[in-house]
Design an enzyme around this catalytic site. Structure first.
Site, short mmCIF file in Angstrom:
data_model
loop_
_atom_site.label_atom_id
_atom_site.label_comp_id
_atom_site.label_asym_id
_atom_site.label_seq_id
_atom_site.Cartn_x
_atom_site.Cartn_y
_atom_site.Cartn_z
N ARG A 23 22.71 38.90 71.88
CA ARG A 23 22.07 39.87 70.98
C ARG A 23 22.31 39.52 69.51
O ARG A 23 22.53 40.41 68.69
CB ARG A 23 22.59 41.29 71.24
CG ARG A 23 22.20 41.86 72.58
CD ARG A 23 20.84 42.52 72.48
NE ARG A 23 20.41 43.08 73.75
CZ ARG A 23 20.51 44.36 74.06
NH1 ARG A 23 21.01 45.20 73.21
NH2 ARG A 23 20.09 44.78 75.22
N ARG A 27 19.30 44.85 65.69
CA ARG A 27 19.23 45.93 64.69
C ARG A 27 20.36 45.94 63.67
O ARG A 27 20.23 46.59 62.64
CB ARG A 27 19.18 47.28 65.41
CG ARG A 27 17.85 47.52 66.07
CD ARG A 27 17.90 48.71 66.98
NE ARG A 27 18.81 48.44 68.09
CZ ARG A 27 18.89 49.19 69.19
NH1 ARG A 27 18.15 50.26 69.32
NH2 ARG A 27 19.75 48.88 70.14
N ARG A 36 11.20 45.27 62.37
CA ARG A 36 11.04 46.39 63.31
C ARG A 36 10.37 47.62 62.68
O ARG A 36 9.84 48.46 63.39
CB ARG A 36 12.39 46.77 63.91
CG ARG A 36 12.78 45.92 65.10
CD ARG A 36 11.96 46.23 66.35
NE ARG A 36 12.55 47.34 67.11
CZ ARG A 36 11.97 48.52 67.25
NH1 ARG A 36 10.81 48.77 66.68
NH2 ARG A 36 12.56 49.46 67.96
N ASP A 72 13.13 39.82 76.12
CA ASP A 72 13.95 40.83 76.80
C ASP A 72 13.96 40.53 78.29
O ASP A 72 12.97 40.01 78.82
CB ASP A 72 13.42 42.24 76.55
CG ASP A 72 14.45 43.28 76.96
OD1 ASP A 72 15.30 43.65 76.13
OD2 ASP A 72 14.44 43.71 78.15
N TYR A 148 17.06 48.16 86.98
CA TYR A 148 16.13 48.88 86.10
C TYR A 148 14.88 49.31 86.86
O TYR A 148 14.36 50.40 86.67
CB TYR A 148 15.72 48.00 84.91
CG TYR A 148 16.81 47.88 83.88
CD1 TYR A 148 16.98 48.88 82.92
CD2 TYR A 148 17.70 46.81 83.86
CE1 TYR A 148 17.99 48.79 81.98
CE2 TYR A 148 18.71 46.72 82.93
CZ TYR A 148 18.85 47.71 81.98
OH TYR A 148 19.85 47.65 81.06
O1 CP3 Z 1 19.47 37.90 70.48
C1 CP3 Z 1 19.36 37.91 71.72
O2 CP3 Z 1 20.33 37.95 72.48
C2 CP3 Z 1 17.97 37.74 72.30
C3 CP3 Z 1 17.25 38.92 72.59
C4 CP3 Z 1 17.57 39.84 73.74
C5 CP3 Z 1 17.12 41.18 73.78
N1 CP3 Z 1 17.43 41.71 74.99
C6 CP3 Z 1 16.35 41.86 72.72
C7 CP3 Z 1 16.46 43.33 72.63
C8 CP3 Z 1 18.24 39.60 74.94
C9 CP3 Z 1 18.98 38.35 75.41
C10 CP3 Z 1 18.13 40.79 75.72
C11 CP3 Z 1 18.68 40.91 77.07
C12 CP3 Z 1 18.74 42.22 77.71
N2 CP3 Z 1 17.82 43.24 77.65
C13 CP3 Z 1 19.76 42.60 78.61
C14 CP3 Z 1 20.88 41.73 79.07
C15 CP3 Z 1 21.88 41.55 78.01
C16 CP3 Z 1 22.78 42.71 77.81
O3 CP3 Z 1 22.89 43.17 76.66
O4 CP3 Z 1 23.42 43.09 78.78
C17 CP3 Z 1 19.47 43.91 79.04
C18 CP3 Z 1 20.30 44.75 79.98
C19 CP3 Z 1 18.24 44.29 78.44
C20 CP3 Z 1 17.48 45.54 78.64
C21 CP3 Z 1 17.36 46.30 77.39
N3 CP3 Z 1 16.57 45.90 76.31
C22 CP3 Z 1 17.98 47.51 77.04
C23 CP3 Z 1 18.95 48.25 77.92
C24 CP3 Z 1 17.55 47.83 75.75
C25 CP3 Z 1 17.87 49.06 74.95
C26 CP3 Z 1 19.21 48.90 74.35
C27 CP3 Z 1 19.37 49.54 73.03
O5 CP3 Z 1 20.41 49.21 72.43
O6 CP3 Z 1 18.53 50.29 72.59
C28 CP3 Z 1 16.71 46.80 75.29
C29 CP3 Z 1 16.07 46.72 73.98
C30 CP3 Z 1 16.35 45.49 73.17
N4 CP3 Z 1 16.16 44.23 73.64
C31 CP3 Z 1 16.76 45.42 71.81
C32 CP3 Z 1 16.81 44.06 71.46
C33 CP3 Z 1 17.16 43.47 70.13
C34 CP3 Z 1 17.06 46.60 70.89
C35 CP3 Z 1 15.85 47.38 70.68
C36 CP3 Z 1 15.06 47.37 69.42
O7 CP3 Z 1 14.99 46.50 68.55
O8 CP3 Z 1 14.41 48.40 69.37
#
Ligand code: CP3
Length: 346
Positions: A23, A27, A36, A72, A148
C-alpha cells in the site's frame, strides 16, 4: 536488470537491503489524495495512464526499491459478476455474494487478458517508464478473494466463509476451483505484460487453523503460486496472522514468504528454513512513533535478518491511512543506511 530487490528475491548478495511497502501508493500521500479528489478508486484503476501515475508516486517520493502496480485484489471479481462497488468510507461491497452452488455456477467466465486488459495496459506503460526499478504485479490469494465474495465485503469473523467450509464444503471447493483458475490466469497475463515479480496476497488467511488451511486453501494457493513460478518470475507469498501456518504456506509455494510483526523475523525465518527468502516485518504502527523509537524498531528487524541473503524489508502489512509521510521516507533511508549489517558489526 540486476536490482537489489530482484537479487534479494533470489537470495543473492546485495549492496544493501531492498525496501518497498505494501500500500505504498495511497491516501497517506498528498499526491494520491489530489488524484482521488477527481477520480474514484475504480476510475483510477480503469485508466492505465492514471494507474501508472499513481504507481510511480511513492517511487519518486521515497526511492523505494520496487514499484507495485496500482490496482486492487478485487478487480477480478468485477468480470465474475458479483457486483463490486467501493462504497465511500466503507471499503468494498458486493451486491451478489456467493452462498450456494447455483451462485458459483452463475459466476461468469473471465479472460484476464481482455476482461482486465486495463491492468495489462498499465503494466506496459510502467515498464516503459521504470528504468531500473522492478515492477511487482499481484493478485489476491483464492481464500482472501473468496472471503470477500462470500461475505459481500470485509469481515472480522469470516462467519459465512467458514460456515460454508464446514457445512457445504463442496460449494466452497467449487468456488476455490473457479477462483484459482481465474487468479492464475490473471497473474500469468500480468507476467506476460511485463511484471517482473508477483505477490499473492492472502491477507486474511490467519483466520484459519492449520488443518483447515491444508484442506481448504493450500491446493488452491499452490495452483496460483506454481503457475507464476513456472513463468520464471520470483513469487512472494504474503499473509498475516500466519505464525502457525508458515510451514504450510511454504509448502504451498513462493520464493519469498511475507512475515507480519507478530513473529520476530528471525524466529519466522527459522520456522521457514534458511533456503527461502523472507519479506517484512515492521509493525505499520511503528511509523507513528517518534523517530528514535522508529529507528530502533527498523534496526531490530535488520539485526534479526543478520545480513543473510534473501531479506526484503517491508511492513508486516500495508501502510495505514494517516501514516506521516516523512517517516516513510525516513524508513527507506534507514534501511538503506543500516541494511545488510551482520549481527557482529551492528
Ligand atoms: O500500493 C499498493 O500496494 C498497490 C495498490 C493496492 C490497493 N489494494 C489499492 C487500494 C493493493 C496491493 C491492494 C490490495 C488489497 N486490496 C488487499 C490485500 C492487501 C492488504 O492490505 O491486505 C485487500 C484486502 C484489498 C481489498 C480492499 N481494497 C479493501 C479492504 C479496501 C478498503 C480499505 C480502506 O482502507 O478503505 C480497498 C480499497 C483500496 N485499495 C485503497 C487503495 C489505495 C484505499 C481506497 C481509496 O483510495 O479510496
Amino acid at each position: 536488470m540486476n536490482s537489489r530487490f530482484l537479487q534479494a528475491c533470489r537470495r543473492k548478495p546485495v549492496d544493501t537491503t531492498p525496501v518497498w511497502f505494501m500500500r505504498q501508493a495511497g491516501r497517506y500521500m498528498p499526491e494520491y489524495r489530489a488524484i482521488r479528489q477527481k477520480y474514484s478508486l475504480l476510475e483510477i484503476c480503469y485508466q492505465p495512464e492514471l494507474a501508472a501515475e499513481v504507481t510511480l508516486q511513492p517511487v519518486h517520493a521515497f526511492g523505494v526499491d520496487a514499484a507495485i502496480l496500482f490496482a486492487d485484489i478485487l478487480l477480478p471479481a468485477i468480470p465474475l459478476g458479483v457486483g463490486l462497488e467501493f462504497a465511500k468510507g466503507e471499503g468494498p461491497v458486493l451486491r451478489n455474494p456467493v452462498r450456494t452452488m447455483e451462485d458459483v455456477q452463475a459466476l461468469r467466465p473471465v479472460e484476464a487478458e481482455t476482461d482486465l486488459g486495463y491492468v495489462m495496459e498499465a503494466i506496459r506503460i510502467l515498464r516503459g517508464e521504470l528504468k531500473d526499478i522492478p515492477l511487482i504485479g499481484f493478485c489476491g490469494a483464492p481464500f482472501t478473494v473468496a472471503s470477500y465474495i462470500i461475505e459481500a465485503g470485509s469481515s472480522r469473523e469470516f462467519l459465512n466463509t467458514k460456515r460454508m467450509m464446514y457445512s457445504a464444503p463442496d460449494v466452497f471447493h467449487a468456488l476455490m476451483v473457479r477462483l484459482s483458475d481465474v487468479l492464475a490466469d490473471y497473474l500469468m497475463a500480468q507476467i506476460r505484460a511485463g511484471a517482473q515479480v508477483v505477490q499473492v496476497f492472502d491477507s486474511w488467511v490467519g483466520a484459519l487453523s492449520p488443518s483447515d488451511y491444508e484442506t481448504f486453501v493450500l491446493p488452491y494457493s499452490q495452483k496460483v503460486l506454481t503457475s507464476a513460478k513456472n513463468a520464471g518470475v520470483p513469487v512472494i507469498h504474503f499473509g498475516t496472522n500466519t505464525t502457525t501456518l508458515l510451514p504450510l504456506m511454504r509448502r504451498a509455494g513462493g520464493d519469498v514468504i511475507g512475515l507480519d510483526w507478530r513473529i520476530p523475523l528471525d524466529v519466522g525465518w527459522t520456522v521457514l528454513g534458511d533456503d527461502i527468502a523472507v519479506q517484512g516485518n515492521l509493525d505499520p504502527v511503528a511509523l507513528f512513533a517518534p523517530l528514535p523509537e522508529l529507528k530502533a524498531r527498523v534496526q531490530d528487524v535488520l539485526f534479526r535478518a543478520n545480513g543473510r541473503p534473501g531479506h526484503i524489508f517491508n511492513l508486516g502489512h500495508g501502510l495505514l491511512q494517516h501514516t506521516p509521510v516523512d517517516n516513510v521516507k525516513a524508513v527507506v533511508d534507514m534501511v538503506h543506511e543500516y541494511g545488510c549489517v551482520r549481527a557482529a558489526a551492528a
